[in-house]
Design a protein around this motif. Structure first.
Motif, PDB file in Angstrom:
ATOM      1  N   CYS A  64      33.273  39.074  35.700  1.00  0.00           N
ATOM      2  CA  CYS A  64      33.915  38.301  36.430  1.00  0.00           C
ATOM      3  C   CYS A  64      33.925  37.958  37.529  1.00  0.00           C
ATOM      4  N   GLU A 179      33.463  34.557  34.288  1.00  0.00           N
ATOM      5  CA  GLU A 179      34.944  34.028  33.967  1.00  0.00           C
ATOM      6  C   GLU A 179      35.955  34.201  34.674  1.00  0.00           C
ATOM      7  N   LEU A 181      39.289  34.897  35.732  1.00  0.00           N
ATOM      8  CA  LEU A 181      40.590  35.629  34.981  1.00  0.00           C
ATOM      9  C   LEU A 181      42.170  34.684  35.957  1.00  0.00           C
ATOM     10  N   THR A 182      42.616  34.891  35.106  1.00  0.00           N
ATOM     11  CA  THR A 182      43.623  34.220  35.363  1.00  0.00           C
ATOM     12  C   THR A 182      44.876  35.217  36.176  1.00  0.00           C
ATOM     13  N   GLN A 184      47.891  36.492  35.132  1.00  0.00           N
ATOM     14  CA  GLN A 184      48.568  37.257  34.095  1.00  0.00           C
ATOM     15  C   GLN A 184      47.329  38.228  33.546  1.00  0.00           C
ATOM     16  N   GLU A 185      45.940  37.734  33.443  1.00  0.00           N
ATOM     17  CA  GLU A 185      45.130  38.424  32.919  1.00  0.00           C
ATOM     18  C   GLU A 185      44.764  39.562  33.585  1.00  0.00           C
ATOM     19  N   VAL A 188      47.675  42.303  32.818  1.00  0.00           N
ATOM     20  CA  VAL A 188      47.320  42.876  31.500  1.00  0.00           C
ATOM     21  C   VAL A 188      46.030  44.089  31.900  1.00  0.00           C
ATOM     22  N   ALA A 189      45.248  43.795  32.779  1.00  0.00           N
ATOM     23  CA  ALA A 189      43.827  44.296  32.785  1.00  0.00           C
ATOM     24  C   ALA A 189      45.015  46.058  34.043  1.00  0.00           C
ATOM     25  N   ARG A 217      45.875  38.657  24.830  1.00  0.00           N
ATOM     26  CA  ARG A 217      45.154  38.710  26.157  1.00  0.00           C
ATOM     27  C   ARG A 217      43.962  39.744  26.145  1.00  0.00           C
ATOM     28  N   SER A 220      40.897  38.586  24.164  1.00  0.00           N
ATOM     29  CA  SER A 220      40.211  37.942  24.718  1.00  0.00           C
ATOM     30  C   SER A 220      39.535  38.054  25.961  1.00  0.00           C
ATOM     31  N   LEU A 221      39.917  39.689  26.559  1.00  0.00           N
ATOM     32  CA  LEU A 221      39.109  39.941  27.562  1.00  0.00           C
ATOM     33  C   LEU A 221      38.348  40.969  27.226  1.00  0.00           C
ATOM     34  N   CYS A 226      34.690  40.850  29.625  1.00  0.00           N
ATOM     35  CA  CYS A 226      35.892  41.047  30.495  1.00  0.00           C
ATOM     36  C   CYS A 226      36.241  42.219  31.247  1.00  0.00           C
TER      37      CYS A 226
END
Length: 335
Positions: A64, A179, A181-182, A184-185, A188-189, A217, A220-221, A226
């Motif tokens: 990331c 990558e 990350l947004t 939002q991601e 979530v993390a 999400r 995808s992660l 990620c």
């Protein structure tokens, strides 16, 4: 921990199942351990609520673009190793901290933006930096295996196939472009860092998105490598009483071969190539001290190009995957 907590056979199988897949549903786990779903859900939740087991989501910082990882060995003034380890465990930059016996007193993993930051952390971040008499820092440049990929060997191949279908674990590949990350991601993390088994409804509520979006999400992660789910527990509960770190000097031409071989050994939890005097770092577990000799002769002795294999035994681990470990071995809760 193993002195105060005793697990029966079903509990041990539940821990092994969560190590294989920390986000597996209780229905999947029940099939894997051959028990009823209601019993598995009740017993599994008890293990989680007690802090004996915890599942946490950890972002892969290299994937990331969040920084680099360094394995750091420290020698301390006599009688100060525990104090140094406590101070290191309190730092946000440390992901792993342990007191060891052998050629070092404390070992730690730092995640920092740049390798130059370690010196600043050790000088400015500690209340008594003079307790440290020597440090040795090694940048991780290649991972062959990580703890979340480790199989305890407690369950059979059918259970492994059920809990780890294709795509559950994104292996450690060589990433050329990180990558990005947004926000939002990242949100979530953060939810999954606090509770790796958080449901999609819980994630959705915390982040302000729909459940379907939360599911996408997370998938995808994980798929992109990620986010990695880590199950934390005292390995002694499964009869693996000796945790160790081994530091190798390997001929450069054999480094890839040796790293790949060690990654396949059942006792290996983590192995990476590093810069510095030691160019390979390994975390491992064995049932008892009597297994160390055969490990050193049969496993390490068969490796090509190994000039030095320096073993340090973990005496007390204070932090794993950014999570503080209490004196009784339970994991600190957040939130």
């Amino acid at each position: 921990m193993s002195d105060s907590v005793s697990l029966d056979e079903l509990d041990r199988r539940l821990v092994a199942a969560l190590q294989l897949n920390g986000r597996a549903s209780w229905r999947q786990v029940a099939r894997a351990v051959d028990a009823s779903e209601s019993t598995v859900a009740r017993r599994g939740q008890q293990l989680l609520d007690s802090g004996v087991v915890r599942v946490t989501g950890v972002l892969d910082h290299l994937r990331c673009g969040l920084g680099i990882s360094l394995q750091v060995r420290l020698r301390c003034r006599p009688g100060t190793a525990n104090r140094v380890a406590e101070a290191l465990a309190a730092l946000p930059a440390t992901r792993f901290v342990t007191v060891v016996t052998g050629s070092a007193d404390v070992a730690a993993e730092f995640v920092v933006a740049d390798h130059r930051d370690v010196t600043t952390v050790l000088v400015d971040g500690l209340p008594r930096p003079d307790d440290i008499v020597e440090t040795e820092s090694m940048v991780v440049v290649r991972k062959f295996s990580a703890v979340e990929e480790w199989d305890t060997g407690q369950l059979g191949p059918e259970a492994v196939a059920l809990l780890r279908p294709d795509g559950v674990l994104a292996g450690h590949r060589e990433w050329h472009e990180p990558e990005r990350l947004t926000e939002q991601e990242f949100a979530v993390a953060r939810v999954l860092a606090a509770d790796g088994r958080a449901g999609y409804a819980q994630i959705a509520g915390a982040v302000g998105i729909s459940e379907s979006t939360a599911a996408r999400r997370v998938e995808s992660l994980v798929r992109r490598g990620c986010l990695r789910l880590r199950t934390l527990f005292d390995t002694a509960l499964l009869g693996l009483n000796v945790e160790f770190m081994q530091w190798f000097v390997v001929e450069p031409g054999e480094l890839e071969n040796v790293g790949a071989q060690l990654a396949k050994v059942r006792s290996t939890q983590y192995v990476s190539a590093t810069t510095g005097r030691f160019n390979l770092c390994l975390h491992g577990v064995l049932p008892g001290y009597g297994d160390l000799y055969h490990y050193m002769t049969d496993v390490v002795g068969a490796l090509p190009g190994v000039g030095t294999a320096d073993m340090t035994l973990q005496a007390r681990t204070l932090k794993r995957a950014y999570v503080r470990i209490n004196h009784d071995g339970t994991k600190e809760r957040t939130g």
